[in-house]
Design a protein around this motif. Structure first.
Motif, PDB file in Angstrom:
ATOM      1  N   UNK A  65      -6.256  -5.609   6.188  1.00  0.00           N
ATOM      2  CA  UNK A  65      -6.157  -4.959   4.756  1.00  0.00           C
ATOM      3  C   UNK A  65      -5.878  -6.042   3.913  1.00  0.00           C
ATOM      4  N   UNK A  66      -6.358  -6.289   2.758  1.00  0.00           N
ATOM      5  CA  UNK A  66      -5.881  -7.077   1.816  1.00  0.00           C
ATOM      6  C   UNK A  66      -4.828  -6.482   0.874  1.00  0.00           C
ATOM      7  N   UNK A  67      -4.296  -7.086  -0.150  1.00  0.00           N
ATOM      8  CA  UNK A  67      -3.130  -6.495  -1.036  1.00  0.00           C
ATOM      9  C   UNK A  67      -3.897  -5.389  -1.935  1.00  0.00           C
ATOM     10  N   UNK A  68      -5.445  -5.526  -2.222  1.00  0.00           N
ATOM     11  CA  UNK A  68      -5.784  -4.283  -2.950  1.00  0.00           C
ATOM     12  C   UNK A  68      -5.694  -3.158  -2.115  1.00  0.00           C
ATOM     13  N   UNK A  69      -6.264  -3.276  -0.786  1.00  0.00           N
ATOM     14  CA  UNK A  69      -6.212  -2.108  -0.148  1.00  0.00           C
ATOM     15  C   UNK A  69      -4.910  -1.488   0.049  1.00  0.00           C
ATOM     16  N   UNK A  70      -3.893  -2.369   0.218  1.00  0.00           N
ATOM     17  CA  UNK A  70      -2.649  -1.680   0.670  1.00  0.00           C
ATOM     18  C   UNK A  70      -2.019  -1.022  -0.971  1.00  0.00           C
ATOM     19  N   UNK A  71      -2.343  -1.543  -1.733  1.00  0.00           N
ATOM     20  CA  UNK A  71      -2.043  -0.927  -3.165  1.00  0.00           C
ATOM     21  C   UNK A  71      -2.741   0.409  -3.341  1.00  0.00           C
ATOM     22  N   UNK A  72      -4.047   0.312  -2.969  1.00  0.00           N
ATOM     23  CA  UNK A  72      -4.882   1.478  -3.117  1.00  0.00           C
ATOM     24  C   UNK A  72      -4.472   2.818  -2.124  1.00  0.00           C
ATOM     25  N   UNK A  73      -3.916   2.266  -0.909  1.00  0.00           N
ATOM     26  CA  UNK A  73      -3.252   3.180   0.166  1.00  0.00           C
ATOM     27  C   UNK A  73      -1.973   3.969  -0.678  1.00  0.00           C
ATOM     28  N   UNK A  74      -1.290   2.974  -0.985  1.00  0.00           N
ATOM     29  CA  UNK A  74      -0.076   3.722  -1.803  1.00  0.00           C
ATOM     30  C   UNK A  74      -0.287   4.569  -2.738  1.00  0.00           C
ATOM     31  N   UNK A 126      -6.594  -1.117 -10.272  1.00  0.00           N
ATOM     32  CA  UNK A 126      -6.628  -2.196  -9.466  1.00  0.00           C
ATOM     33  C   UNK A 126      -7.723  -3.155  -9.816  1.00  0.00           C
ATOM     34  N   UNK A 127      -7.981  -3.062 -11.143  1.00  0.00           N
ATOM     35  CA  UNK A 127      -8.963  -4.075 -11.662  1.00  0.00           C
ATOM     36  C   UNK A 127     -10.215  -4.382 -10.940  1.00  0.00           C
ATOM     37  N   UNK A 128     -10.707  -3.232 -10.709  1.00  0.00           N
ATOM     38  CA  UNK A 128     -12.040  -3.202  -9.798  1.00  0.00           C
ATOM     39  C   UNK A 128     -13.047  -2.396 -10.499  1.00  0.00           C
ATOM     40  N   UNK A 129     -14.312  -2.315 -10.207  1.00  0.00           N
ATOM     41  CA  UNK A 129     -15.365  -1.462 -10.491  1.00  0.00           C
ATOM     42  C   UNK A 129     -15.193  -0.198  -9.914  1.00  0.00           C
ATOM     43  N   UNK A 152      -8.859   9.875  -9.935  1.00  0.00           N
ATOM     44  CA  UNK A 152     -10.222   9.739  -9.868  1.00  0.00           C
ATOM     45  C   UNK A 152     -10.456   8.205  -9.459  1.00  0.00           C
ATOM     46  N   UNK A 153     -11.643   7.748  -9.171  1.00  0.00           N
ATOM     47  CA  UNK A 153     -12.265   6.401  -8.818  1.00  0.00           C
ATOM     48  C   UNK A 153     -12.067   5.525 -10.219  1.00  0.00           C
ATOM     49  N   UNK A 154     -12.289   6.126 -11.358  1.00  0.00           N
ATOM     50  CA  UNK A 154     -12.166   5.282 -12.644  1.00  0.00           C
ATOM     51  C   UNK A 154     -10.615   5.184 -12.714  1.00  0.00           C
TER      52      UNK A 154
END
Lengths: 152, 152
Positions: free
Chosen positions: A3-12, A29-32, A21-23
DNA sequence: TATGAAAATATTCGTTC
DNA sequence: GAACGAATATTTTCATA
């Protein structure tokens, strides 16, 4: 899976509020949106996220009497443990049951309406299970923190 | 708010899996999609449903060392209680903390990586809180049931 | 990894009971 | 007040670049 730090942030974030929502997540997360979508799907597929659930207020559904019950069995044979455990699984009042080290064998988290309902639960359900040696009940008198979040 | 049997069924369904769509729920409850929608909105508005969260597998995020820590304070003054409680709220490792009756004052549920991380948590975080008299840790050695569902 | 079209879903609205 | 179906808005999903 690493898990990278984006994954962990997402999990939290999803543990805090899975209705985002995904948006919304993409902005946080600064992602699409698609990248967020793909990451969530992966977390679900890998069973890192196991499920999603609604949390309710116990008071509002008449289950505000929370008890931690410590259970000791009369003996620790495999048979005794598995009989006890299979019985516990069937009891709706028991939301959690862990096998633990220490003075007691199990810690149970039990939600009921009031003391009277707890008494009935103990007499008719819990202590009717064979092999229980002793129990010790701690009644909840205040909630300081009640999260389901595991901070990663 | 009074809950009818459809509400309670809905609450149970959403506690089990909050990702069910209103259409799925409408089939399970023999209602229209709109009726399901209205009922959920009402449950949210009344704060019967408080939030929605993703559940994760502790093992997969390196937090499989679960400890129940029983804490006794040196004294039960209001000041001691509130200092302790405000410190606990800030500790990420503590997912739950309840004030309880019985031999100990508090039961804490703590998720960490391993014994080493728990030792560090105890030394550097928990026992550095003033007014703690004694603690007793029970280590989880098996999960029989770990639900967040309160059956209504 | 990102874009955008297509499909599914959520939400609102007007109406009925 | 609660339920419904139709409409509109939003989100998810997925093919394609």
């Amino acid at each position: 899976m690493k898990l990278d730090h984006i994954d962990t942030k997402l999990i939290n974030l999803l543990q805090e509020d899975s209705k985002r929502t995904n948006k919304q997540l993409s902005l946080l997360l600064n992602l699409s949106v698609t990248a967020v979508y793909e990451r969530i799907k992966k977390l679900e597929k890998e069973q890192i996220i196991t499920n999603y659930s609604a949390k309710i207020d116990p008071q509002k559904v008449d289950k505000s009497f929370l008890v931690f019950c410590h259970v000791k069995l009369i003996q620790h044979s495999r048979e005794y443990l598995s009989v006890f455990e299979s019985k516990i699984l069937k009891l709706d009042e028991v939301s959690e049951c862990f096998h633990v080290s220490g003075d007691y064998d199990y810690i149970l988290k039990i939600y009921v309406k009031d003391m009277e309902e707890y008494r009935e639960f103990m007499v008719n359900k819990l202590t009717s299970i064979k092999y229980i040696g002793s129990t010790q009940s701690s009644f909840m008198i205040g909630t300081i923190k009640n999260s389901t979040k595991i901070v990663v």
